[in-house]
Write an enzyme that holds these catalytic residues in place. Structure first.
Site, PDB file in Angstrom:
ATOM      1  N   LEU A  56       0.732  -1.179  -0.011  1.00 46.58           N
ATOM      2  CA  LEU A  56       0.034  -0.071  -0.155  1.00 46.58           C
ATOM      3  C   LEU A  56       1.028   1.222  -0.152  1.00 46.58           C
ATOM      4  O   LEU A  56       0.488   2.375  -0.473  1.00 46.58           O
ATOM      5  CB  LEU A  56      -0.655   0.047   1.181  1.00 46.58           C
ATOM      6  CG  LEU A  56      -2.002  -0.898   1.224  1.00 46.58           C
ATOM      7  CD1 LEU A  56      -2.787  -0.997   2.660  1.00 46.58           C
ATOM      8  CD2 LEU A  56      -3.138  -0.494   0.125  1.00 46.58           C
TER       9      LEU A  56
ATOM     10  N   GLY B  60       8.796   2.411   7.757  1.00 53.48           N
ATOM     11  CA  GLY B  60       8.616   0.841   7.017  1.00 53.48           C
ATOM     12  C   GLY B  60       7.774   0.843   6.231  1.00 53.48           C
ATOM     13  O   GLY B  60       7.351   1.714   5.458  1.00 53.48           O
TER      14      GLY B  60
ATOM     15  N   LYS C 245       1.311  -2.965   8.925  1.00 52.84           N
ATOM     16  CA  LYS C 245       2.553  -2.003   8.973  1.00 52.84           C
ATOM     17  C   LYS C 245       3.530  -2.563   9.689  1.00 52.84           C
ATOM     18  O   LYS C 245       3.757  -3.219  10.743  1.00 52.84           O
ATOM     19  CB  LYS C 245       1.807  -0.861   9.760  1.00 52.84           C
ATOM     20  CG  LYS C 245       2.716   0.495   9.608  1.00 52.84           C
ATOM     21  CD  LYS C 245       2.332   1.592   9.974  1.00 52.84           C
ATOM     22  CE  LYS C 245       3.533   2.777   9.859  1.00 52.84           C
ATOM     23  NZ  LYS C 245       2.916   4.012  10.447  1.00 52.84           N
TER      24      LYS C 245
ATOM     25  N   ASP D 281       1.865  15.467  12.302  1.00 52.53           N
ATOM     26  CA  ASP D 281       2.502  14.866  10.941  1.00 52.53           C
ATOM     27  C   ASP D 281       1.242  14.891  10.100  1.00 52.53           C
ATOM     28  O   ASP D 281       1.157  14.230   9.276  1.00 52.53           O
ATOM     29  CB  ASP D 281       3.012  13.427  11.195  1.00 52.53           C
ATOM     30  CG  ASP D 281       4.209  13.269  10.131  1.00 52.53           C
ATOM     31  OD1 ASP D 281       4.412  14.264   9.431  1.00 52.53           O
ATOM     32  OD2 ASP D 281       4.388  12.042   9.615  1.00 52.53           O
TER      33      ASP D 281
HETATM   34  N1  ATP Z   1      -3.981   2.120   6.979  1.00 53.33           N
HETATM   35  C1  ATP Z   1      -3.406   2.351   5.693  1.00 53.33           C
HETATM   36  N2  ATP Z   1      -4.294   2.357   4.501  1.00 53.33           N
HETATM   37  C2  ATP Z   1      -3.859   2.483   3.516  1.00 53.33           C
HETATM   38  N3  ATP Z   1      -2.456   2.894   2.941  1.00 53.33           N
HETATM   39  C3  ATP Z   1      -1.824   3.116   4.011  1.00 53.33           C
HETATM   40  C4  ATP Z   1      -2.152   2.921   5.310  1.00 53.33           C
HETATM   41  N4  ATP Z   1      -0.969   3.165   6.294  1.00 53.33           N
HETATM   42  C5  ATP Z   1      -0.029   3.386   5.423  1.00 53.33           C
HETATM   43  N5  ATP Z   1      -0.441   3.602   4.179  1.00 53.33           N
HETATM   44  C6  ATP Z   1       0.140   3.896   2.888  1.00 53.33           C
HETATM   45  O1  ATP Z   1       1.734   3.849   3.155  1.00 53.33           O
HETATM   46  C7  ATP Z   1       2.400   4.967   3.355  1.00 53.33           C
HETATM   47  C8  ATP Z   1       3.511   5.019   4.481  1.00 53.33           C
HETATM   48  O2  ATP Z   1       2.556   4.983   5.716  1.00 53.33           O
HETATM   49  P1  ATP Z   1       3.032   5.684   6.849  1.00 53.33           P
HETATM   50  O3  ATP Z   1       3.014   7.060   6.756  1.00 53.33           O
HETATM   51  O4  ATP Z   1       2.054   5.234   7.863  1.00 53.33           O
HETATM   52  O5  ATP Z   1       4.460   5.160   7.214  1.00 53.33           O
HETATM   53  P2  ATP Z   1       5.590   5.939   8.088  1.00 53.33           P
HETATM   54  O6  ATP Z   1       6.892   5.207   7.867  1.00 53.33           O
HETATM   55  O7  ATP Z   1       5.321   6.343   9.363  1.00 53.33           O
HETATM   56  O8  ATP Z   1       5.489   7.313   6.969  1.00 53.33           O
HETATM   57  P3  ATP Z   1       6.362   8.643   7.310  1.00 53.33           P
HETATM   58  O9  ATP Z   1       7.689   8.648   6.342  1.00 53.33           O
HETATM   59  O10 ATP Z   1       5.530   9.693   6.771  1.00 53.33           O
HETATM   60  O11 ATP Z   1       6.714   8.901   8.930  1.00 53.33           O
HETATM   61  C9  ATP Z   1       1.351   6.188   3.318  1.00 53.33           C
HETATM   62  O12 ATP Z   1       1.779   7.401   2.636  1.00 53.33           O
HETATM   63  C10 ATP Z   1       0.305   5.504   2.575  1.00 53.33           C
HETATM   64  O13 ATP Z   1       0.234   5.861   1.275  1.00 53.33           O
END
Ligand code: ATP
Length: 363
Positions: free
Chosen positions: A34, A40, A63, A155
């Site tokens: 996704l 991650g 995740k 964020d």
């Molecule tokens: N629950 C979800 N449903 C659909 N897509 C998701 C979901 N969670 C994350 N994503 C996708 O995955 C990407 C990365 O997720 P997320 O932002 O949670 O990760 P992160 O590593 O914490 O990112 P960041 O670099 O912004 O801190 C999001 O931009 C989105 O496109």
């Protein structure tokens, strides 16, 4: 003060004791990626037991946090915040499944199946004014919910707003990795983005400094999210950023800040003296397409002084009014949307209602 942040600490302590170790492929069928962030990757998955049945199970977002770069405490904080406090329909809730593998910590969350808001904003179509208001009304509620519990998201940006349908009728704010309790002292970190608040500009100077300088610490306040919501409104309406970074080095931000100060001074003098020859103050060119109505809201949300920014529910008072100055492009888009709506209704059998809508547009 709400007790939620303290309860969250206890939940982290309890869940640390009950975390299982699982092999992902034994329990889940991974369907596709996704997305990926700095922490991650996120995979769309269904339960292995339901994957091959006639009624496949609910899709979920798994995740994955690499253990080498994620502390157990950070993982559990994000999971527990999402599972226990994200009860608003526009917050992405965790599903009560969390485990570890030799290489990752993993939790399952509701999945937004239609991508994130970033892709819609940068698409050729962009976002209509009506859609922008629909999205902001949901996010205003979601963020107010978090703030009422004593949490600040920290964020908010298009990449963290997931779509539950193609037309953005239902969106959910996600990624609670940076969320903290209001009042927590954190190290001020400047990053190159208009979503980064101007009050951390001093931290930019520290990071630019050649020699070692002391870190700057500041308390986490809801005004951080209010600023981000203001920038997001601008992005939705124009498909652009208002400036590159909210600092004195950025000419577009300086133009905005000067305009903001001049308007403020004018309002103050108008309250005391009646001016004879009123001079118009030109709106910075990057706001040319926006109505004076929405500029009033943006001036509140994007107040350079954090303590003067209102709560996120201020947005609700500005729904329904005009946000864009009417351009030919917007008129054409409205026309097209009305025709599509009428066509859909006719297809569904509501022929008379469809004709009525078309008739109304033609008059
Ligand atoms: N629950 C979800 N449903 C659909 N897509 C998701 C979901 N969670 C994350 N994503 C996708 O995955 C990407 C990365 O997720 P997320 O932002 O949670 O990760 P992160 O590593 O914490 O990112 P960041 O670099 O912004 O801190 C999001 O931009 C989105 O496109």
């Amino acid at each position: 003060m709400t007790t939620a942040p303290k309860e969250l600490d206890e939940l982290c302590y309890l869940t640390a004791q009950s975390m299982k170790s699982l092999v992902t492929s034994e329990h889940f069928k991974l369907i596709k990626k996704l997305g990926e962030g700095s922490y991650g990757k996120v995979m769309l998955a269904v339960h292995q037991k339901r994957a091959s049945s006639e009624l496949p199970g609910t899709p979920m977002a798994l995740k994955f946090f690499p253990r080498r770069s994620t502390t157990l405490q950070a993982f559990l904080r994000e999971y527990n915040l999402s599972v226990s406090y994200c009860t608003h329909p526009s917050l992405t809730r965790a599903l009560g499944i969390f485990y570890s593998t030799p290489s990752h910590y993993v939790f399952a969350q509701e999945a937004g199946l239609y991508g994130d808001l970033y892709d819609v904003i940068v698409s050729e179509e962009g976002v209509s004014e009506e859609c922008a208001q629909r999205v902001m009304s949901q996010l205003s509620g979601a963020v107010s919910h978090l703030h009422s519990l004593g949490f600040v998201h920290r964020d908010i940006k298009p990449e963290n707003i997931f779509l539950c349908d193609r037309a953005c009728r239902w969106v959910k704010l996600g990624d609670f990795g940076l969320a903290r309790a209001q009042g927590t002292e954190v190290r001020a970190v400047w990053y190159n983005s208009p979503f980064c608040v101007p009050e951390v500009e001093a931290a930019k100077r520290v990071s630019d400094a050649e020699e070692e300088t002391e870190d700057i610490w500041m308390p986490v306040e809801p005004s951080l999210d209010t600023w981000a919501l203001g920038v997001l409104i601008y992005c939705l309406l124009t498909s652009c950023f208002p400036w590159e970074e909210s600092t004195s080095d950025d000419p577009s931000y300086c133009k905005y800040r000067d305009w903001f100060i001049r308007i403020q001074q004018k309002e103050e003098t108008q309250n005391t003296v009646r001016e004879e020859n009123e001079t118009e103050i030109d709106v910075p060119s990057q706001f040319d397409s926006l109505s004076s109505f929405i500029l009033t809201l943006l001036r509140k949300l994007l107040n350079p002084q954090p303590r003067l920014r209102p709560g996120s529910d201020e947005i609700l008072s500005y729904l329904g009014g005009p946000w864009l100055l009417k351009t030919e492009k917007e008129e054409l888009r409205r026309e097209k949307e009305a025709q599509e709506e009428a066509k859909k209704m006719q297809e569904r059998g509501g022929v008379e209602r469809g004709k009525e809508i078309l008739g109304r547009r033609e008059r």
